[in-house]
Design a protein around this motif. Structure first.
Motif, PDB file in Angstrom:
ATOM      1  N   HIS A  22      12.204 -10.382  -1.505  1.00 27.66           N
ATOM      2  CA  HIS A  22      11.455  -9.421  -1.616  1.00 27.66           C
ATOM      3  C   HIS A  22      10.634  -9.254  -0.400  1.00 27.66           C
ATOM      4  O   HIS A  22       9.822 -10.323  -0.105  1.00 27.66           O
ATOM      5  N   LEU A  26       6.177  -5.494  -0.801  1.00 27.41           N
ATOM      6  CA  LEU A  26       6.631  -5.763  -2.230  1.00 27.41           C
ATOM      7  C   LEU A  26       5.844  -6.643  -2.897  1.00 27.41           C
ATOM      8  O   LEU A  26       5.372  -6.381  -3.980  1.00 27.41           O
ATOM      9  N   HIS A  30       2.890  -6.008  -5.641  1.00 28.86           N
ATOM     10  CA  HIS A  30       3.463  -6.583  -6.920  1.00 28.86           C
ATOM     11  C   HIS A  30       2.413  -7.355  -7.726  1.00 28.86           C
ATOM     12  O   HIS A  30       1.844  -7.077  -8.798  1.00 28.86           O
ATOM     13  N   TRP A  31       1.691  -8.144  -6.812  1.00 28.63           N
ATOM     14  CA  TRP A  31       0.559  -8.995  -7.215  1.00 28.63           C
ATOM     15  C   TRP A  31      -0.939  -8.171  -7.479  1.00 28.63           C
ATOM     16  O   TRP A  31      -1.523  -8.587  -8.350  1.00 28.63           O
ATOM     17  N   ASN A  33      -0.778  -5.208  -8.146  1.00 22.24           N
ATOM     18  CA  ASN A  33      -0.504  -4.236  -9.235  1.00 22.24           C
ATOM     19  C   ASN A  33      -0.747  -5.399 -10.711  1.00 22.24           C
ATOM     20  O   ASN A  33      -1.359  -4.886 -11.727  1.00 22.24           O
ATOM     21  N   ALA A  37      -3.591  -4.100 -13.480  1.00 25.34           N
ATOM     22  CA  ALA A  37      -3.006  -3.839 -14.807  1.00 25.34           C
ATOM     23  C   ALA A  37      -3.600  -4.833 -15.552  1.00 25.34           C
ATOM     24  O   ALA A  37      -4.101  -4.414 -16.747  1.00 25.34           O
ATOM     25  N   TYR A  90       3.363   1.350  -3.615  1.00 21.76           N
ATOM     26  CA  TYR A  90       4.323   0.569  -4.056  1.00 21.76           C
ATOM     27  C   TYR A  90       5.464   1.695  -4.193  1.00 21.76           C
ATOM     28  O   TYR A  90       6.490   1.574  -3.569  1.00 21.76           O
ATOM     29  N   ARG A  99      14.755   1.642  -0.692  1.00 23.30           N
ATOM     30  CA  ARG A  99      14.905   0.271  -1.706  1.00 23.30           C
ATOM     31  C   ARG A  99      14.832   0.840  -3.157  1.00 23.30           C
ATOM     32  O   ARG A  99      15.944   0.346  -4.042  1.00 23.30           O
ATOM     33  N   TYR A 132      18.943  -7.252  -9.405  1.00 19.28           N
ATOM     34  CA  TYR A 132      18.603  -7.194 -10.697  1.00 19.28           C
ATOM     35  C   TYR A 132      19.689  -6.848 -11.813  1.00 19.28           C
ATOM     36  O   TYR A 132      20.395  -6.007 -11.274  1.00 19.28           O
ATOM     37  N   GLN A 136      17.109  -5.670 -16.322  1.00 24.44           N
ATOM     38  CA  GLN A 136      15.834  -5.773 -15.693  1.00 24.44           C
ATOM     39  C   GLN A 136      15.467  -4.275 -15.123  1.00 24.44           C
ATOM     40  O   GLN A 136      14.231  -3.897 -14.956  1.00 24.44           O
ATOM     41  N   TYR A 140      11.983  -2.399 -15.391  1.00 22.84           N
ATOM     42  CA  TYR A 140      11.070  -2.346 -14.487  1.00 22.84           C
ATOM     43  C   TYR A 140      10.779  -0.715 -14.322  1.00 22.84           C
ATOM     44  O   TYR A 140       9.678  -0.349 -13.769  1.00 22.84           O
ATOM     45  N   VAL A 191       4.620  -6.944 -20.737  1.00 28.81           N
ATOM     46  CA  VAL A 191       3.907  -8.582 -19.635  1.00 28.81           C
ATOM     47  C   VAL A 191       4.488  -9.907 -20.428  1.00 28.81           C
ATOM     48  O   VAL A 191       4.922 -10.739 -19.853  1.00 28.81           O
ATOM     49  N   HIS A 194       8.016  -9.941 -19.741  1.00 28.13           N
ATOM     50  CA  HIS A 194       8.369 -10.253 -18.309  1.00 28.13           C
ATOM     51  C   HIS A 194       7.891 -11.921 -17.830  1.00 28.13           C
ATOM     52  O   HIS A 194       8.882 -12.728 -17.257  1.00 28.13           O
ATOM     53  N   SER A 204      12.602 -17.317  -9.645  1.00 26.91           N
ATOM     54  CA  SER A 204      12.129 -15.947  -9.432  1.00 26.91           C
ATOM     55  C   SER A 204      10.787 -16.104  -8.873  1.00 26.91           C
ATOM     56  O   SER A 204      10.337 -14.933  -8.205  1.00 26.91           O
TER      57      SER A 204
HETATM   58  C1  HEM Z   1       0.879  -6.132 -15.429  1.00 30.42           C
HETATM   59  C2  HEM Z   1       1.471  -6.937 -15.173  1.00 30.42           C
HETATM   60  C3  HEM Z   1       2.762  -6.927 -14.395  1.00 30.42           C
HETATM   61  C4  HEM Z   1       3.613  -5.960 -13.912  1.00 30.42           C
HETATM   62  C5  HEM Z   1       3.364  -4.247 -14.547  1.00 30.42           C
HETATM   63  C6  HEM Z   1       5.027  -6.166 -13.158  1.00 30.42           C
HETATM   64  C7  HEM Z   1       5.710  -5.410 -13.048  1.00 30.42           C
HETATM   65  C8  HEM Z   1       7.010  -5.713 -12.233  1.00 30.42           C
HETATM   66  C9  HEM Z   1       7.969  -5.023 -11.459  1.00 30.42           C
HETATM   67  C10 HEM Z   1       8.022  -3.443 -11.723  1.00 30.42           C
HETATM   68  C11 HEM Z   1       8.732  -5.640 -11.226  1.00 30.42           C
HETATM   69  C12 HEM Z   1       9.884  -5.264 -10.255  1.00 30.42           C
HETATM   70  C13 HEM Z   1       9.301  -4.830  -8.654  1.00 30.42           C
HETATM   71  C14 HEM Z   1      10.311  -4.405  -7.750  1.00 30.42           C
HETATM   72  O1  HEM Z   1      11.362  -5.008  -7.491  1.00 30.42           O
HETATM   73  O2  HEM Z   1      10.274  -3.132  -7.295  1.00 30.42           O
HETATM   74  C15 HEM Z   1       8.296  -7.306 -10.974  1.00 30.42           C
HETATM   75  C16 HEM Z   1       8.954  -8.424 -10.590  1.00 30.42           C
HETATM   76  C17 HEM Z   1       8.679  -9.423 -10.798  1.00 30.42           C
HETATM   77  N1  HEM Z   1       7.577 -10.027 -11.293  1.00 30.42           N
HETATM   78 FE1  HEM Z   1       5.941  -8.575 -12.170  1.00 30.42          FE
HETATM   79  N2  HEM Z   1       4.719  -7.525 -13.383  1.00 30.42           N
HETATM   80  C18 HEM Z   1       3.488  -8.001 -13.966  1.00 30.42           C
HETATM   81  C19 HEM Z   1       2.988  -9.329 -13.924  1.00 30.42           C
HETATM   82  C20 HEM Z   1       3.659 -10.563 -13.531  1.00 30.42           C
HETATM   83  C21 HEM Z   1       3.014 -11.550 -13.560  1.00 30.42           C
HETATM   84  C22 HEM Z   1       1.999 -12.128 -14.490  1.00 30.42           C
HETATM   85  C23 HEM Z   1       4.106 -12.516 -13.189  1.00 30.42           C
HETATM   86  C24 HEM Z   1       4.206 -14.171 -12.948  1.00 30.42           C
HETATM   87  C25 HEM Z   1       4.070 -14.861 -13.911  1.00 30.42           C
HETATM   88  C26 HEM Z   1       5.530 -11.690 -12.566  1.00 30.42           C
HETATM   89  C27 HEM Z   1       6.307 -11.999 -11.885  1.00 30.42           C
HETATM   90  C28 HEM Z   1       7.544 -11.213 -11.557  1.00 30.42           C
HETATM   91  C29 HEM Z   1       8.500 -11.840 -10.745  1.00 30.42           C
HETATM   92  C30 HEM Z   1       8.843 -13.284 -10.385  1.00 30.42           C
HETATM   93  C31 HEM Z   1       9.200 -10.536 -10.486  1.00 30.42           C
HETATM   94  C32 HEM Z   1      10.626 -10.696  -9.834  1.00 30.42           C
HETATM   95  C33 HEM Z   1      11.716 -10.984 -10.732  1.00 30.42           C
HETATM   96  C34 HEM Z   1      13.024 -11.161 -10.311  1.00 30.42           C
HETATM   97  O3  HEM Z   1      13.085 -11.444  -8.890  1.00 30.42           O
HETATM   98  O4  HEM Z   1      13.945 -11.386 -11.137  1.00 30.42           O
HETATM   99  N3  HEM Z   1       4.822 -10.481 -12.909  1.00 30.42           N
HETATM  100  N4  HEM Z   1       7.047  -6.975 -11.898  1.00 30.42           N
END
Ligand code: HEM
Length: 212
Positions: A22, A26, A30-31, A33, A37, A90, A99, A132, A136, A140, A191, A194, A204
């Motif tokens: 990543h 990104l 992501h964090w 966002n 959110a 983003y 990407r 992905y 996934q 996403y 969430v 996820h 991940s």
């Molecule tokens: C409102 C909250 C959240 C939203 C809207 C969200 C959204 C997303 C999206 C859209 C992606 C794909 C990003 C990309 O590749 O462009 C993603 C990936 C990911 N998110 Fe979140 N996320 C949220 C909260 C969290 C939280 C709280 C965690 C941790 C506990 C987390 C952990 C991850 C991880 C580890 C990935 C990568 C998954 C992978 O590589 O298989 N996310 N998230």
């Protein structure tokens, strides 16, 4: 032992093999966002409680943010700017870098069904975190669209007089509140799933923090 099935739709990865899984931008977006959110969701619940849309649905105040209506509105409007500007960065960087297309496409209903069945029967491989699976990708893409609907319906409620077309597209002021609530419920469900999936594949989380 049953063979683990790789995701159906391969990613046309154009980045060099030593590139982070990543990219830095990104991970930062992501964090930011996620923080924005979640602040918006918890403060939104307090705002909702001040005038519930659905009789019978009241959010326990102990799990809301802001302490009172005025405080919750402050949190909601502060996080709104972060969510919108970070979201624009983003989406723009995803599209400009190519990407977006390499990571999320191709995507077909057949691939989603196959990967969903494989996932539910515990047969979906997670060996390559660069890629992905189809479920996934769909989730996403769906949550990004859902966040856009959340922002637009929120705008229709906040500046209802200034954006009459948006208000009417949402079916009027009262309906915009229903749209906003339903989009929030969808995001909350995302969430929960996820975070559960991340807990099942902790590596991940490391890649989303460190890049690899
Ligand atoms: C409102 C909250 C959240 C939203 C809207 C969200 C959204 C997303 C999206 C859209 C992606 C794909 C990003 C990309 O590749 O462009 C993603 C990936 C990911 N998110 Fe979140 N996320 C949220 C909260 C969290 C939280 C709280 C965690 C941790 C506990 C987390 C952990 C991850 C991880 C580890 C990935 C990568 C998954 C992978 O590589 O298989 N996310 N998230």
């Amino acid at each position: 032992m049953k063979a683990m099935r790789p995701p159906l739709s391969p990613v046309r990865e154009s980045s060099p093999p030593d590139a982070p899984i990543h990219p830095f931008w990104l991970r930062v977006t992501h964090w930011l966002n996620a923080i924005a959110a979640l602040i918006m969701m918890f403060s939104g619940w307090r705002i909702y409680d001040a005038s519930p849309v659905f009789r019978g649905i009241v959010i326990p105040p102990s799990i809301t943010l802001g302490g009172w209506l005025g405080g919750a509105l402050q949190w909601h409007f502060a996080a709104m700017w972060l969510l919108v500007f970070n979201g624009i960065v983003y989406v723009a960087l995803n599209i400009a870098s190519g990407r977006f297309f390499s990571k999320f496409f191709p995507l077909s209903p057949r691939a989603v069904l196959r990967d969903l069945i494989a996932a539910l029967s515990g047969k979906l491989a997670h060996a390559d975190l660069r890629q992905y699976n189809a479920v996934q990708k769909l989730a996403y893409l769906a949550v990004v669209v859902d966040l856009i609907v959340l922002v637009l319906s929120g705008l229709a409620i906040w500046k209802s007089v200034q954006f009459p077309l948006l208000r009417e597209l949402m079916g009027g002021y009262d309906n915009a509140r229903v749209v906003h609530f339903c989009a929030m419920a969808l995001m909350a469900a995302f969430v929960v799933v996820h975070v559960t999936m991340v807990a099942l594949v902790p590596r991940s989380l490391v890649t989303m923090l460190r890049g690899r």
